[in-house]
Design an enzyme around this catalytic site. Sequence first.
Site, PDB file in Angstrom:
ATOM      1  N   PHE A 151      15.019   3.771   9.849  1.00 46.26           N
ATOM      2  CA  PHE A 151      13.519   3.514   9.347  1.00 46.26           C
ATOM      3  C   PHE A 151      12.681   4.753   9.344  1.00 46.26           C
ATOM      4  O   PHE A 151      12.465   5.613  10.136  1.00 46.26           O
ATOM      5  CB  PHE A 151      13.132   2.705  10.374  1.00 46.26           C
ATOM      6  N   ASP A 178      14.632  -1.211  -0.439  1.00 47.92           N
ATOM      7  CA  ASP A 178      15.578  -1.197   0.807  1.00 47.92           C
ATOM      8  C   ASP A 178      16.462  -2.423   0.637  1.00 47.92           C
ATOM      9  O   ASP A 178      17.450  -2.153  -0.030  1.00 47.92           O
ATOM     10  CB  ASP A 178      14.625  -1.558   1.923  1.00 47.92           C
ATOM     11  N   LYS A 229      17.485   3.414  -0.291  1.00 51.30           N
ATOM     12  CA  LYS A 229      18.197   2.923   0.776  1.00 51.30           C
ATOM     13  C   LYS A 229      19.403   2.144   0.315  1.00 51.30           C
ATOM     14  O   LYS A 229      19.525   0.970   0.684  1.00 51.30           O
ATOM     15  CB  LYS A 229      17.647   2.330   2.138  1.00 51.30           C
ATOM     16  N   ARG A 267       0.930   6.433   7.690  1.00 49.02           N
ATOM     17  CA  ARG A 267       0.965   6.497   6.450  1.00 49.02           C
ATOM     18  C   ARG A 267       0.516   7.698   5.823  1.00 49.02           C
ATOM     19  O   ARG A 267       0.935   8.249   4.812  1.00 49.02           O
ATOM     20  CB  ARG A 267       0.170   5.546   5.747  1.00 49.02           C
ATOM     21  N   LYS A 298       0.795  -1.030   0.150  1.00 47.58           N
ATOM     22  CA  LYS A 298       0.010  -0.020  -0.017  1.00 47.58           C
ATOM     23  C   LYS A 298       0.906   1.281   0.063  1.00 47.58           C
ATOM     24  O   LYS A 298       0.350   2.439  -0.108  1.00 47.58           O
ATOM     25  CB  LYS A 298      -0.803   0.133   1.150  1.00 47.58           C
ATOM     26  N   GLY A 299       1.987   0.959   0.125  1.00 42.80           N
ATOM     27  CA  GLY A 299       2.965   2.199   0.532  1.00 42.80           C
ATOM     28  C   GLY A 299       2.964   3.395  -0.790  1.00 42.80           C
ATOM     29  O   GLY A 299       3.375   4.286  -0.289  1.00 42.80           O
ATOM     30  N   GLU A 350       7.216   2.499  -6.514  1.00 42.75           N
ATOM     31  CA  GLU A 350       7.335   1.997  -5.216  1.00 42.75           C
ATOM     32  C   GLU A 350       7.704   3.171  -4.122  1.00 42.75           C
ATOM     33  O   GLU A 350       8.278   4.084  -4.746  1.00 42.75           O
ATOM     34  CB  GLU A 350       8.386   0.860  -5.213  1.00 42.75           C
ATOM     35  N   ASP A 351       7.390   2.933  -2.910  1.00 48.66           N
ATOM     36  CA  ASP A 351       7.757   3.651  -1.984  1.00 48.66           C
ATOM     37  C   ASP A 351       9.197   3.883  -1.628  1.00 48.66           C
ATOM     38  O   ASP A 351       9.824   4.996  -1.765  1.00 48.66           O
ATOM     39  CB  ASP A 351       6.938   3.615  -0.664  1.00 48.66           C
TER      40      ASP A 351
HETATM   41  P1  IMP Z   1      12.842  -4.495   0.085  1.00 50.34           P
HETATM   42  O1  IMP Z   1      12.002  -5.756  -0.470  1.00 50.34           O
HETATM   43  O2  IMP Z   1      13.624  -4.764   1.326  1.00 50.34           O
HETATM   44  O3  IMP Z   1      13.270  -3.576  -0.777  1.00 50.34           O
HETATM   45  O4  IMP Z   1      11.747  -3.606   1.027  1.00 50.34           O
HETATM   46  C1  IMP Z   1      10.871  -2.994   0.330  1.00 50.34           C
HETATM   47  C2  IMP Z   1       9.723  -2.696   1.269  1.00 50.34           C
HETATM   48  O5  IMP Z   1       9.908  -2.587   2.535  1.00 50.34           O
HETATM   49  C3  IMP Z   1       8.971  -1.289   1.115  1.00 50.34           C
HETATM   50  O6  IMP Z   1       8.009  -1.582  -0.036  1.00 50.34           O
HETATM   51  C4  IMP Z   1       8.373  -0.934   2.283  1.00 50.34           C
HETATM   52  O7  IMP Z   1       6.937  -1.479   2.586  1.00 50.34           O
HETATM   53  C5  IMP Z   1       9.322  -1.827   3.236  1.00 50.34           C
HETATM   54  N1  IMP Z   1      10.226  -0.768   4.126  1.00 50.34           N
HETATM   55  C6  IMP Z   1      11.560  -0.842   3.693  1.00 50.34           C
HETATM   56  N2  IMP Z   1      12.048   0.406   4.593  1.00 50.34           N
HETATM   57  C7  IMP Z   1      11.138   0.974   5.079  1.00 50.34           C
HETATM   58  C8  IMP Z   1      11.072   1.859   6.135  1.00 50.34           C
HETATM   59  O8  IMP Z   1      12.048   2.368   6.428  1.00 50.34           O
HETATM   60  N3  IMP Z   1       9.973   2.458   6.456  1.00 50.34           N
HETATM   61  C9  IMP Z   1       8.685   1.790   5.879  1.00 50.34           C
HETATM   62  N4  IMP Z   1       8.867   0.773   5.319  1.00 50.34           N
HETATM   63  C10 IMP Z   1       9.887   0.305   4.827  1.00 50.34           C
HETATM   64 MG    MG Z   2       5.917  -1.524   0.217  1.00 47.42          MG
END
Ligand code: IMP
Ligand code: MG
Length: 174
Positions: free
Chosen positions: A150, A101, A129, A163, A41-42, A97-98
Site C-alpha cells: 500500500f 490495482d 500493481k 496526498r 482525486k489521486g 489514473e494514479d
Molecule cells: P482498482 O479499482 O482496484 O484498480 O483501484 C484503483 C484505486 O484504488 C486507485 O485509484 C486508488 O484510489 C486506490 N488504490 C489502490 N491501491 C492503492 C494504494 O496502494 N494506495 C492508495 N490508493 C490505492
Molecule cells: Mg483513485
Amino acid sequence: MTVAGRVLISEQDIRRRVAEMGAQISADYPQGPLYLIGILKGSCFFLADLARAISTPVRIDFIGISSYGKNNTTSGEVKLTKDLDLSIEGCDVLVVEDIVDSGVTLNYLSHLLAQRKPRSMRIAALLDKPSRRQRAVEVKYSGFRIPDEFVVGYGLDYAEDYRALPDVRVLDGL
Ligand code: IMP
Ligand code: MG
C-alpha cells in the site's frame, strides 16, 4: 498524522519517468487536442506534471469515481460521483489514473467512456500493481510496476492523508 514510511519511488525518479511518458505520448499524438481525463482525486499531481510534459496541445477534464471497499480493497462496486464537463465524442482521450490495482475502477470507466464515442481512448497510469488484477485493463502508458504494497504520496492517499507528499512511499503496518 505521523510522517509516512519508506520511500519507494523518489521525486527525481517520478520526474524522470513522467518526462519520458510525456515524450512518448507527444510522439504518439502529434496532433491535438488530446483530452486528458483525470480520475479524482489521486491523479491530480500526476496529471498536472504529465500535461506539462506533453508538447501536443491538451484539454483537461476530471471525473469522480468512488468504489465501495472495505479497508484498502475495492469491493467491485463503483459509482460515478462527478461527471465530465466536456463532451468527448470524436475526441482522442487519455484517461489519467494514479494506480491500477484490481482494475475494477478503470474497467468500469473504460466501458462508461466508450459509450460516449471518443475517437480513441487509452490509459496512462503512474503506478501498476499487476499482481492484484481482477479485471482486464490495458494500460498503454505505465509509469512504474510496483509490488503488492500500500503506497501513499504524489496524489495517493490513506484515508485522505499523505496526498501532498512529493514522493511515493510504502505505509507499513496497515
Ligand atoms: P482498482 O479499482 O482496484 O484498480 O483501484 C484503483 C484505486 O484504488 C486507485 O485509484 C486508488 O484510489 C486506490 N488504490 C489502490 N491501491 C492503492 C494504494 O496502494 N494506495 C492508495 N490508493 C490505492
Ligand atoms: Mg483513485
